[in-house]
Design a protein around this motif. Structure first.
Motif, PDB file in Angstrom:
ATOM      1  N   ALA A  58      10.315  -1.598  -5.405  1.00 36.65           N
ATOM      2  CA  ALA A  58       9.787  -1.665  -6.765  1.00 36.65           C
ATOM      3  C   ALA A  58       9.713  -3.113  -7.098  1.00 36.65           C
ATOM      4  O   ALA A  58      10.230  -3.917  -6.503  1.00 36.65           O
ATOM      5  CB  ALA A  58      10.294  -0.703  -7.664  1.00 36.65           C
TER       6      ALA A  58
ATOM      7  N   ALA B 280       3.896  -1.088  -5.448  1.00 40.65           N
ATOM      8  CA  ALA B 280       4.889  -0.900  -4.348  1.00 40.65           C
ATOM      9  C   ALA B 280       4.146  -1.035  -3.008  1.00 40.65           C
ATOM     10  O   ALA B 280       2.802  -0.511  -2.994  1.00 40.65           O
ATOM     11  CB  ALA B 280       5.478   0.424  -4.370  1.00 40.65           C
TER      12      ALA B 280
ATOM     13  N   VAL C 202       3.786  -0.381   1.004  1.00 40.94           N
ATOM     14  CA  VAL C 202       4.264   0.559   1.787  1.00 40.94           C
ATOM     15  C   VAL C 202       3.373   0.338   3.110  1.00 40.94           C
ATOM     16  O   VAL C 202       2.229   1.032   3.071  1.00 40.94           O
ATOM     17  CB  VAL C 202       3.927   1.993   1.432  1.00 40.94           C
ATOM     18  CG1 VAL C 202       4.622   3.178   2.352  1.00 40.94           C
ATOM     19  CG2 VAL C 202       4.585   2.253  -0.130  1.00 40.94           C
TER      20      VAL C 202
ATOM     21  N   GLN D  72      -0.689  -0.400   2.796  1.00 42.60           N
ATOM     22  CA  GLN D  72      -0.787   0.581   1.553  1.00 42.60           C
ATOM     23  C   GLN D  72      -0.019  -0.213   0.345  1.00 42.60           C
ATOM     24  O   GLN D  72       1.194  -0.503   0.592  1.00 42.60           O
ATOM     25  CB  GLN D  72      -0.620   1.966   1.669  1.00 42.60           C
ATOM     26  CG  GLN D  72      -0.954   2.669   2.730  1.00 42.60           C
ATOM     27  CD  GLN D  72      -2.449   2.839   3.048  1.00 42.60           C
ATOM     28  OE1 GLN D  72      -3.274   2.847   2.138  1.00 42.60           O
ATOM     29  NE2 GLN D  72      -3.022   2.491   4.236  1.00 42.60           N
TER      30      GLN D  72
ATOM     31  N   LEU E 210       0.701   1.133  -3.846  1.00 40.41           N
ATOM     32  CA  LEU E 210       0.777   2.266  -4.711  1.00 40.41           C
ATOM     33  C   LEU E 210       1.261   1.836  -5.740  1.00 40.41           C
ATOM     34  O   LEU E 210       2.411   1.372  -5.981  1.00 40.41           O
ATOM     35  CB  LEU E 210       1.633   3.272  -3.791  1.00 40.41           C
ATOM     36  CG  LEU E 210       1.594   4.895  -4.545  1.00 40.41           C
ATOM     37  CD1 LEU E 210       0.022   5.222  -4.096  1.00 40.41           C
ATOM     38  CD2 LEU E 210       2.725   5.645  -3.571  1.00 40.41           C
TER      39      LEU E 210
ATOM     40  N   THR F 127       1.549   3.204 -10.259  1.00 44.48           N
ATOM     41  CA  THR F 127       1.267   4.482 -11.160  1.00 44.48           C
ATOM     42  C   THR F 127       1.840   4.180 -12.543  1.00 44.48           C
ATOM     43  O   THR F 127       2.634   3.238 -12.797  1.00 44.48           O
ATOM     44  CB  THR F 127       2.317   5.814 -10.668  1.00 44.48           C
ATOM     45  OG1 THR F 127       1.859   6.964 -11.464  1.00 44.48           O
ATOM     46  CG2 THR F 127       3.704   5.369 -10.941  1.00 44.48           C
TER      47      THR F 127
ATOM     48  N   ALA G 189      -8.503   4.333  -3.462  1.00 44.68           N
ATOM     49  CA  ALA G 189      -8.457   5.832  -4.341  1.00 44.68           C
ATOM     50  C   ALA G 189      -7.665   5.745  -5.493  1.00 44.68           C
ATOM     51  O   ALA G 189      -6.656   5.161  -5.758  1.00 44.68           O
ATOM     52  CB  ALA G 189      -8.320   6.767  -3.399  1.00 44.68           C
ATOM     53  N   ALA G 190      -8.230   6.588  -6.439  1.00 46.25           N
ATOM     54  CA  ALA G 190      -7.626   6.762  -7.647  1.00 46.25           C
ATOM     55  C   ALA G 190      -7.289   8.031  -8.046  1.00 46.25           C
ATOM     56  O   ALA G 190      -8.361   9.048  -7.645  1.00 46.25           O
ATOM     57  CB  ALA G 190      -7.957   6.065  -8.908  1.00 46.25           C
TER      58      ALA G 190
ATOM     59  N   THR H 290      -2.742   6.949 -10.945  1.00 49.46           N
ATOM     60  CA  THR H 290      -2.112   6.175  -9.687  1.00 49.46           C
ATOM     61  C   THR H 290      -3.317   5.907  -8.977  1.00 49.46           C
ATOM     62  O   THR H 290      -4.534   6.568  -8.684  1.00 49.46           O
ATOM     63  CB  THR H 290      -1.576   7.437  -8.683  1.00 49.46           C
ATOM     64  OG1 THR H 290      -0.311   7.975  -9.689  1.00 49.46           O
ATOM     65  CG2 THR H 290      -0.861   6.881  -7.387  1.00 49.46           C
TER      66      THR H 290
ATOM     67  N   LEU I 102      -4.333   3.847  -5.112  1.00 43.46           N
ATOM     68  CA  LEU I 102      -3.775   3.336  -3.880  1.00 43.46           C
ATOM     69  C   LEU I 102      -4.707   2.134  -3.346  1.00 43.46           C
ATOM     70  O   LEU I 102      -5.977   2.298  -3.665  1.00 43.46           O
ATOM     71  CB  LEU I 102      -4.151   4.715  -2.731  1.00 43.46           C
ATOM     72  CG  LEU I 102      -3.933   4.438  -1.449  1.00 43.46           C
ATOM     73  CD1 LEU I 102      -2.478   4.467  -1.062  1.00 43.46           C
ATOM     74  CD2 LEU I 102      -4.487   5.621  -0.540  1.00 43.46           C
TER      75      LEU I 102
END
Lengths: 297, 297
Positions: free
Chosen positions: B17, B22, B24, B27, B29, B31, B70-71, B119, B121
């Motif tokens: 964080a 974040a 990953v 990817q 991510l 939120t 994507a959301a 969220t 991505l």
């Protein structure tokens, strides 16, 4: 308009929705919101809340037969207490560690009601949908049913320790991966066994002949005064986050061998005109009904 | 404990964080949660709410220099009105389409206060962190500052159409990608220019010498009765979701050529002991303060 009607309304606009998680290439993505009044009874620890909220989204990824990669959460509360916040994060991290996902943080928000939104990212190149069940497949469920229903009763009775233990379910990511290449359809039991079966049947255009005995958790026996309550908590209550899946019966022994969780065959997929039955009687498409309100199936 | 203190508290537990999103693997991510009392003034349409809520998370992905994939969103409200729900989803889909992301649905929840969690991505193999700025780099900002602050004033005045227009910001995903391979550090201006600069400076262990004129949006002129209010809305208010980034000055012309949004150089990265200044005066690390409360920098 209730949630189901509203979700149905949006189905045409959102073709990627309508399963436990949305599929985006090889990624799967799912989000949920839980809050005080409906999801965290008095006595729920923040550790349990973190575990359970993130676990609910992990379960959606499990129901796609995907591995769970990462989780984020928004923790929204009237105020931020250091120990509560740390406990929540510890619960979120522990449930992720259990399924080898990474809890990567999220955000904080001031909100008048304790509210948690969680999102989990997963990965699979062959997601298991709700729509692939065929007549003759075995209908199976992981673990036991009714733990969350029993926990609610225990929270009401002030038996917080045992209630919290029962509330911290194990997301079935590992069994989900084990059955993924064999299951024809899969969903989690978050809305209750009855409703989950109806959702699978609708998506797959089939019927289900479900038989007793169902794998009702022994905790249900301790809190249920009669058979009607037992059935209510085991069949309709939901929020157990077990996997409900269909599989060609010949593949069941092999799947059982590589799973460390109990898998119970609870019935058989039938033709759509045979409908959804439990021990020969129609099984209604409904969720939890409070005691006395309506316990007919 | 306020949100910043609470986030700082958790930083050690959550190494992934602490940036806009974040990371990953490849990817990213992120939120967020927005809700009625603090984020959607009276007069905000559900279309604007959907656009803005999803846009806020798209902006976090933009600030990592990532493409948005994507959301998902959770729409939580006391009741579900068909037209409100459709408008929200239309706003969410439109803002995603604008940046070539896919809105893939989410969930519904009954909640006493209209609350949205979103969220997004994204994907990148070389995320731009907050921590790479070096003395001598140019400090830049996309677009203009103060639109959301001006919108709030217009909502208060009942000028809902113009306020909604200003509230539907453009997430800077495309410029974020354009600068990604050149920027040394990046953040979005969601907490206000002043606080965003402080966050960049802290993460990069540097100072910033910011100069006037800043690219204040012309809408601010229409609602700000004096220079102090103008500065408040442009420098401190935030929620504009522009990108604030640092870049070696020689690379700025090339980046400008391939961006269709205004990029303004607002200053220079300095040594850490020089601190953070605006036109030579210390720039305080604070967010929005209501008029008259404290408008000193």
């Amino acid at each position: 308009m209730d949630e189901r009607a509203a979700l149905a309304l949006l189905a045409d606009d959102l073709p990627a929705a309508g399963d436990d998680a949305a599929v985006v290439g090889e990624q799967v993505l799912t989000t949920d919101m839980l809050h005080d009044r409906t999801d965290f009874p008095v006595g729920t620890t923040r550790y349990t809340a973190g575990w359970r909220a993130v676990g609910a989204s992990l379960s959606d990824v499990a129901a796609m037969g995907a591995e769970a990669t990462a989780a984020v959460a928004v923790y929204a509360a009237p105020s931020f207490d250091e120990s509560e916040l740390r406990e929540f994060v510890r619960g979120a991290r522990d449930v992720c560690a259990y399924v080898e996902a990474e809890y990567v943080g999220g955000d904080l928000d001031r909100h008048q009601e304790f509210t948690v939104s969680t999102t989990v990212l997963g990965r699979t190149d062959s997601p298991v949908r709700r729509s692939g069940a065929s007549p003759g497949d075995a209908v199976c469920v992981t673990g036991t049913l009714g733990r969350s229903g029993a926990a609610i009763r225990l929270f009401e009775q002030g038996e917080y320790d045992r209630a919290n233990d029962l509330f911290r379910f194990t997301p079935r990511v590992v069994p989900g991966l084990a059955v993924a290449s064999h299951a024809t359809a899969m969903i989690d039991s978050s809305d209750g066994l009855a409703r989950s079966l109806h959702q699978l049947a609708d998506a797959s255009d089939c019927g289900f002949a479900i038989e007793r005995p169902l794998p009702i958790d022994e905790a249900v026996d301790d809190v249920a005064p009669d058979e009607a309550t037992r059935r209510e908590l085991g069949v309709f209550f939901g929020e157990d986050f077990e996997l409900v899946f269909t599989i060609p019966p010949g593949q069941l022994p092999g799947v059982r061998d590589c799973c460390d969780v109990q898998i119970t065959k609870i019935g058989t997929v039938t033709e759509p005109d045979e409908g959804l039955t439990l021990a020969g009687d129609a099984l209604r498409d409904r969720g939890y009904t409070h005691a006395g309100e309506d316990d007919a199936e």
